[in-house]
Design a protein around this motif. Sequence first.
Motif, mmCIF file in Angstrom:
data_model
loop_
_atom_site.group_PDB
_atom_site.id
_atom_site.type_symbol
_atom_site.label_atom_id
_atom_site.label_comp_id
_atom_site.label_asym_id
_atom_site.label_seq_id
_atom_site.Cartn_x
_atom_site.Cartn_y
_atom_site.Cartn_z
ATOM 1 N N UNK A 60 82.006 -16.728 47.665
ATOM 2 C CA UNK A 60 82.229 -17.604 48.823
ATOM 3 C C UNK A 60 83.426 -18.523 48.596
ATOM 4 N N UNK A 61 84.178 -18.746 49.668
ATOM 5 C CA UNK A 61 85.347 -19.635 49.589
ATOM 6 C C UNK A 61 84.871 -21.070 49.319
ATOM 7 N N UNK A 62 85.796 -21.943 48.979
ATOM 8 C CA UNK A 62 85.439 -23.346 48.740
ATOM 9 C C UNK A 62 85.064 -23.574 47.286
ATOM 10 N N UNK A 63 84.101 -24.489 47.063
ATOM 11 C CA UNK A 63 83.761 -24.897 45.689
ATOM 12 C C UNK A 63 83.416 -23.707 44.787
ATOM 13 N N UNK A 64 82.686 -22.718 45.344
ATOM 14 C CA UNK A 64 82.261 -21.596 44.486
ATOM 15 C C UNK A 64 83.476 -20.835 43.975
ATOM 16 N N UNK A 65 84.412 -20.558 44.878
ATOM 17 C CA UNK A 65 85.621 -19.832 44.453
ATOM 18 C C UNK A 65 86.411 -20.684 43.458
ATOM 19 N N UNK A 66 86.597 -21.941 43.792
ATOM 20 C CA UNK A 66 87.398 -22.823 42.925
ATOM 21 C C UNK A 66 86.786 -22.875 41.521
ATOM 22 N N UNK A 67 85.477 -23.135 41.477
ATOM 23 C CA UNK A 67 84.835 -23.313 40.165
ATOM 24 C C UNK A 67 84.754 -22.012 39.384
ATOM 25 N N UNK A 68 84.513 -20.895 40.063
ATOM 26 C CA UNK A 68 84.401 -19.656 39.285
ATOM 27 C C UNK A 68 85.761 -19.259 38.710
ATOM 28 N N UNK A 69 86.827 -19.504 39.460
ATOM 29 C CA UNK A 69 88.166 -19.195 38.915
ATOM 30 C C UNK A 69 88.453 -20.085 37.702
ATOM 31 N N UNK A 70 88.134 -21.368 37.825
ATOM 32 C CA UNK A 70 88.393 -22.272 36.690
ATOM 33 C C UNK A 70 87.562 -21.853 35.473
ATOM 34 N N UNK A 71 86.283 -21.519 35.710
ATOM 35 C CA UNK A 71 85.422 -21.088 34.590
ATOM 36 C C UNK A 71 85.990 -19.838 33.942
ATOM 37 N N UNK A 72 86.428 -18.896 34.759
ATOM 38 C CA UNK A 72 86.976 -17.651 34.205
ATOM 39 C C UNK A 72 88.198 -17.950 33.341
ATOM 40 N N UNK A 73 89.119 -18.714 33.885
ATOM 41 C CA UNK A 73 90.370 -18.956 33.148
ATOM 42 C C UNK A 73 90.083 -19.757 31.872
ATOM 43 N N UNK A 74 89.152 -20.694 31.961
ATOM 44 C CA UNK A 74 88.815 -21.465 30.756
ATOM 45 C C UNK A 74 88.120 -20.614 29.703
ATOM 46 N N UNK A 75 87.589 -19.467 30.101
ATOM 47 C CA UNK A 75 86.932 -18.589 29.136
ATOM 48 C C UNK A 75 87.789 -17.405 28.724
ATOM 49 N N UNK A 76 89.056 -17.447 29.042
ATOM 50 C CA UNK A 76 89.976 -16.441 28.493
ATOM 51 C C UNK A 76 90.562 -15.460 29.480
ATOM 52 N N UNK A 77 89.986 -15.355 30.684
ATOM 53 C CA UNK A 77 90.570 -14.434 31.670
ATOM 54 C C UNK A 77 91.962 -14.956 32.043
ATOM 55 N N UNK A 78 92.911 -14.010 32.196
ATOM 56 C CA UNK A 78 94.256 -14.397 32.631
ATOM 57 C C UNK A 78 94.605 -13.685 33.937
ATOM 58 N N UNK A 79 93.711 -12.810 34.362
ATOM 59 C CA UNK A 79 94.020 -11.871 35.439
ATOM 60 C C UNK A 79 92.987 -12.048 36.554
#
Length: 280
Positions: A24-43
Motif C-alpha cells: 500500500x502507498x503511504x506509510x507502508x511503502x515508505x517504511x518498507x523501503x527504508x527497512x529494506x535499504x537499511x537491511x542491505x537491499x540496494x535494488x
Amino acid sequence: MEKYFKLNNDVKIPSIGFGTWQTPDGETAINSIKTAINNGYKHIDAAAIYDNEKGVGIGIKECGIERKELFVTSKLWNSERGYETTLNAFEKTLNDLQVEYLDLYLIHWPATANQFNNWRQINSDTWRAMEKLYTEGKIRAIGVSNFLEHHLEPLMENAKIKPAVNQIEYHPGFMQNDCVKFCVDNNVLVEGWSPLGRGKLLENELLKEIANKYNKSVAQLCIRWALQNNVLPLPKSITPNRIKENFDVFDFEISESDLTLINQMDNFGYSGLNPDSIDF
Ligand code: A2P
C-alpha cells in the motif's frame, strides 16, 4: 556468491531486488523501503500500476543512502504502450518517484496477438521510445517483463538496443525453462517475480525438508535457489522481519543434488497469469 549480476551493457545490477507489488502507498511503502535499504537491499523493483510510486520515492529519498548507490526499476503500464505515450508515462514515473533517472525501465507486459492485430508494431513503437530514453541517458538499462520467446523474437529483430532484462514469474514449481533458455542464449538477464509463489510455496513439504537441512526458511531457500540458477529474485514483503530474512541468503549454498530436486518439482504455485491470455 556475487551480490551483483552484470547486464549486457555492463551495468551492474544488485542480485536481489525488493518487490513492491501490493504494497500500500503511504506509510507502508515508505517504511518498507527504508527497512529494506537499511537491511542491505540496494535494488528496488517498482511499477506505475502498483500505485505506490510516491511512497516508494519518499522511502528512497529518506533512506539515508545516496541515490547513485541504489538501483531503481520501474515499468511501463499496458495502457501507455506506444511511442509518445511511453515518453509521457516515463516522465510521470520519474515525477512520482522523485528521481532524476531510472536504472532500469521495463515494458510491463507485451502487447499480444490475443488483444491486438498490430501487436508487433505496438511493441516496437514502445521499444523505440525506450531506446530514445536510454540513448538520452535517462535510463541506465532497458528491458521487458512477461515476454515469452515469441514476443521477444520480433521485438529483437527491429531493436537497435537489445533488452537487458526479462522479468517473468519464476519460482520452484514454475521455472519457464524455454523462456529462460532463450533469454540466456540471447544474453538477457532473467528476473523472477513472485519467487515465493506469492507465499504458496512456504507450505510445500519438499521445500520445508530441504530448507531444514540448511537451517534456513523456505523463503530463504527459494531466493537462494533462484540466485544459484542465475535468476535475479524479487521477493516482496511489508513485514520487517521477513524483509530482513529474505536478504539473509548469502551465507549458505544449496548442493547440486538439492538444486536438482527443486528443479524437478512438479508444477506448483503458478499464478495463472499467461502473457498470451491476460485481459488487462
Ligand atoms: P507480507 O508482504 O505481508 O510480509 P512473492 O514475493 O512470491 O509474491 O510473495 C509475497 C508474499 O509472501 C507476501 O504475501 C508476503 O507477505 C509473503 N512473504 C514474503 N516474505 C516472506 C517470508 N520470509 N515468510 C513468509 N511470508 C513471506
